[in-house]
Design an enzyme around this catalytic site. Structure first.
Site, PDB file in Angstrom:
ATOM      1  N   LYS A 122       0.871  -1.193   0.000  1.00 34.76           N
ATOM      2  CA  LYS A 122       0.000   0.000   0.000  1.00 34.76           C
ATOM      3  C   LYS A 122       0.900   1.233   0.000  1.00 34.76           C
ATOM      4  CE  LYS A 122      -3.894   2.024   2.512  1.00 34.76           C
ATOM      5  NZ  LYS A 122      -4.802   1.884   3.653  1.00 34.76           N
ATOM      6  N   ASP A 134      -1.389  10.474  -6.343  1.00 30.53           N
ATOM      7  CA  ASP A 134       0.003  10.139  -6.655  1.00 30.53           C
ATOM      8  C   ASP A 134       0.330   8.667  -6.401  1.00 30.53           C
ATOM      9  OD1 ASP A 134      -0.045  10.051  -3.930  1.00 30.53           O
ATOM     10  OD2 ASP A 134       1.445  11.624  -3.600  1.00 30.53           O
ATOM     11  N   ARG A 185       0.579  -5.085   3.609  1.00 29.74           N
ATOM     12  CA  ARG A 185      -0.634  -5.452   4.341  1.00 29.74           C
ATOM     13  C   ARG A 185      -1.009  -6.903   4.044  1.00 29.74           C
ATOM     14  NH1 ARG A 185      -5.793  -1.495   3.947  1.00 29.74           N
ATOM     15  NH2 ARG A 185      -6.025  -2.219   1.816  1.00 29.74           N
ATOM     16  N   ARG A 192     -14.346  -6.582  -1.224  1.00 28.80           N
ATOM     17  CA  ARG A 192     -15.165  -5.658  -0.432  1.00 28.80           C
ATOM     18  C   ARG A 192     -16.584  -5.650  -0.971  1.00 28.80           C
ATOM     19  NH1 ARG A 192     -10.808  -1.557  -0.017  1.00 28.80           N
ATOM     20  NH2 ARG A 192      -8.971  -2.649  -0.733  1.00 28.80           N
ATOM     21  N   ASP A 261     -16.396   0.413   0.316  1.00 25.92           N
ATOM     22  CA  ASP A 261     -15.107  -0.194  -0.049  1.00 25.92           C
ATOM     23  C   ASP A 261     -14.322  -0.580   1.199  1.00 25.92           C
ATOM     24  OD1 ASP A 261     -14.393   2.569   0.572  1.00 25.92           O
ATOM     25  OD2 ASP A 261     -12.404   2.008  -0.130  1.00 25.92           O
TER      26      ASP A 261
HETATM   27  P1  AMP Z   1      -9.050   4.920   1.147  1.00 24.14           P
HETATM   28  O1  AMP Z   1      -9.160   6.245   1.796  1.00 24.14           O
HETATM   29  O2  AMP Z   1      -7.722   4.266   1.376  1.00 24.14           O
HETATM   30  O3  AMP Z   1     -10.191   4.002   1.469  1.00 24.14           O
HETATM   31  O4  AMP Z   1      -9.098   5.203  -0.421  1.00 24.14           O
HETATM   32  C1  AMP Z   1     -10.248   5.585  -1.136  1.00 24.14           C
HETATM   33  C2  AMP Z   1      -9.938   5.547  -2.606  1.00 24.14           C
HETATM   34  O5  AMP Z   1      -8.985   6.570  -2.967  1.00 24.14           O
HETATM   35  C3  AMP Z   1      -9.309   4.251  -3.077  1.00 24.14           C
HETATM   36  O6  AMP Z   1      -9.763   3.984  -4.373  1.00 24.14           O
HETATM   37  C4  AMP Z   1      -7.840   4.560  -3.061  1.00 24.14           C
HETATM   38  O7  AMP Z   1      -7.101   3.722  -3.908  1.00 24.14           O
HETATM   39  C5  AMP Z   1      -7.826   5.998  -3.546  1.00 24.14           C
HETATM   40  N1  AMP Z   1      -6.632   6.714  -3.073  1.00 24.14           N
HETATM   41  C6  AMP Z   1      -6.366   7.081  -1.810  1.00 24.14           C
HETATM   42  N2  AMP Z   1      -5.181   7.714  -1.745  1.00 24.14           N
HETATM   43  C7  AMP Z   1      -4.668   7.740  -2.990  1.00 24.14           C
HETATM   44  C8  AMP Z   1      -3.456   8.258  -3.564  1.00 24.14           C
HETATM   45  N3  AMP Z   1      -2.529   8.859  -2.827  1.00 24.14           N
HETATM   46  N4  AMP Z   1      -3.286   8.097  -4.884  1.00 24.14           N
HETATM   47  C9  AMP Z   1      -4.208   7.494  -5.631  1.00 24.14           C
HETATM   48  N5  AMP Z   1      -5.353   6.994  -5.155  1.00 24.14           N
HETATM   49  C10 AMP Z   1      -5.598   7.103  -3.843  1.00 24.14           C
HETATM   50 MG    MG Z   2     -10.598   2.049   1.361  1.00 22.45          MG
END
Ligand code: AMP
Ligand code: MG
Length: 501
Positions: A122, A134, A185, A192, A261
């Site tokens: 991750k 990014d 991880r 999900r 998700d």
């Molecule tokens: P999360 O907050 O980890 O549940 O992420 C929500 C969504 O945003 C998921 O599809 C992640 O892959 C995407 N995402 C979160 N941070 C980034 C990042 N830095 N670059 C690209 N996608 C991101």
């Molecule tokens: Mg998530």
């Protein structure tokens, strides 16, 4: 030179005995993709016990060769890195195409207990799902996920785990410049509710069926034998999730982003972003800076779970019955069972917390009355339950001193002890049983922040290591560790957590 690199890497590269079923069964739910190279990676934390559990060689992996893998610089032999696709309801609004925007599934291994586990990086760089992001992760959130995930595991709560945390040597830009990092991880799977939504919103019924069959075989194989396997599968996911959220509520955990998700099919807790543990008991408490309407407040979690599971149910309609009306009727009946199911899991957990070993119809009221006394007494949730066992050892004061209005507690404690007598269990036996379910150490928000600040601002991992060690034995009180059991000093600034992006 080439030869020596090969000999160094060879045992490690072979060491992961990958057995990748997702990549070979679920075309359309992922894209193969490579990690971005890390310029100057450094190993910050490696989980030896988990490596052993996974059947890996911890000594061989806690090395430069292991670092090359956990930083994304070397793809271990047998890995088939891929970014998974999923959709998501975020704060109630639907995003049909998300997916791993900053994560890569390296593959699956079968652990020493014959369980299939995902190994995922991750923060390893951009993927086709990154949109404007990014693809990176900052060190603070990576260490936070490591710490809280491992803490939850030690508390006995189903969760994804952390195998390694590394820095990449390259900064990432959020509000400020921060060190970039990658978390390795480990999960029962990364499927999900949002994975099902992804297939369903594309109208590809056969793909969703394939996903459901895969999830049944991987997580709930018994349901394949049921009269209505897809309905039984839904009920099994609902039960696992109801049990999980009940455990969160029993322990005072607030996830903070219960989007679809972040609701796993396996029933593991996933994605420790803006999560927190409650100190003073206040059921309406919200921590997340992005949760402006309190959708994911502590007390709302059971209801949100049911909402998320209803989204899963919608995707299963075509398989539950050929007649759509009948399918909806059957799924609705199952959804209606989730609330009572959750309540029975919750009540069982709460009975154990107050030392009851039998059931009495008045227990629910007894427990709810205690929660009201804790709330009105402005008392610390974790400490009240932990110190309750002291009453059975003849020490009333330790617990009653936690309350602003100790008289209300005294009245309750009389009723409670009467009820305990009904169980006929020796007081010390009950006290010990209570100490096995009521932790003395939880990831206190201020201690977590302190450990992350030292790691990020001073490159000092000592506070992190010490906190991790304490959280690994949450039920064993150790003299000298009082600073880890105390709530944060009271301030006027409410504690806020931020998304791990
Ligand atoms: P999360 O907050 O980890 O549940 O992420 C929500 C969504 O945003 C998921 O599809 C992640 O892959 C995407 N995402 C979160 N941070 C980034 C990042 N830095 N670059 C690209 N996608 C991101
Ligand atoms: Mg998530």
């Amino acid at each position: 030179m080439v030869r020596s690199t090969e000999t160094m890497d060879a045992p490690i590269r072979r060491h992961f005995n990958f057995d990748n079923s997702f990549a070979h069964s679920l075309e359309g739910f992922f894209t193969f993709c490579q990690a971005e190279p890390a310029v100057a990676p450094k190993m910050l934390q490696f989980n030896h016990a988990l490596a052993e559990e996974l059947g890996l060689d911890p000594v061989a992996l806690d090395s430069d060769a292991g670092l090359a893998i956990f930083s994304g610089n070397t793809a271990p032999e047998g890995s088939e890195p891929l970014a998974q696709a999923y959709a998501e309801h975020q704060f109630g609004g639907f995003s049909p195409q998300l997916g791993d925007g900053r994560a890569l599934l390296l593959g699956e291994v079968i652990d020493t207990q014959q369980r299939r586990r995902d190994i995922q990086l991750k923060g390893s760089g951009r993927t086709p799902f990154s949109r404007g992001g990014d693809g990176k992760a900052a060190l603070g959130p990576v260490l936070r996920e490591y710490l809280i995930g491992e803490g939850m595991h030690a508390l006995g709560i189903p969760t994804t785990r952390a195998l390694a945390a590394v820095t990449t040597g390259k900064d990432v830009y959020r509000e400020t410049r921060l060190p970039g990092a990658i978390l390795t991880r480990v999960a029962a799977s990364h499927i999900r509710v949002g994975t099902f939504q992804y297939g369903a919103t594309r109208g590809d019924v056969e793909k969703v069926r394939k996903l459901a069959d895969y999830a049944i075989a991987r997580h709930y194989p018994d349901t394949a034998e049921a009269e209505n396997p897809y309905l039984a599968f839904f009920a099994a996911v609902a039960d696992a999730q109801a049990a999980l959220v009940a455990r969160w509520m029993n322990i005072g955990f607030i996830h903070g982003v219960m989007n679809t998700d972040n609701t796993t099919i396996s029933g593991e807790t996933i994605d420790y972003g803006p999560c927190a543990f409650m100190d003073r008991y206040a059921p309406g408490m919200v921590f997340s800076s992005i949760d402006q309407h309190g959708r994911y407040a502590y007390a709302n979690q059971p209801e949100i779970l049911i909402w998320n599971l209803a989204r899963l149910a919608e995707t299963l309609i075509p398989f539950v019955d050929p007649k759509q009306d009948r399918a909806i009727e059957l799924l609705t009946e199952t959804i209606e069972c989730i609330q009572p199911l959750y309540e029975s899991h919750w009540l069982a957990g709460m009975r154990a917390k107050i030392g009851l070993s039998t059931e009495d119809p008045h227990d629910l009221k007894l427990i709810n009355d205690l929660l009201s006394v804790i709330e009105e007494g402005h008392a610390d949730f974790t400490l009240v339950f932990r110190r309750l066992s002291q009453v059975l050892r003849g020490d009333n004061d330790t617990v009653r001193n936690l309350f602003k209005k100790p008289d209300a507690f005294d009245v309750w404690a009389q009723r409670w002890q009467k009820r305990l007598e009904q169980d006929g269990v020796a007081r010390e036996t009950s006290a010990q049983a209570m100490d096995r379910v009521n932790p003395i150490y939880i990831p206190r928000n201020h201690k977590v922040e302190e450990a992350l600040a030292a790691a990020v601002d001073q490159e000092d991992m000592m506070p992190f290591s010490k906190l991790l060690a304490v959280l690994s034995h949450p039920f064993d009180e150790v003299a000298g560790n009082e600073a880890y059991s105390e709530p944060a000093p009271v301030t006027n600034i409410p504690y806020q957590t931020f998304c791990g992006t």
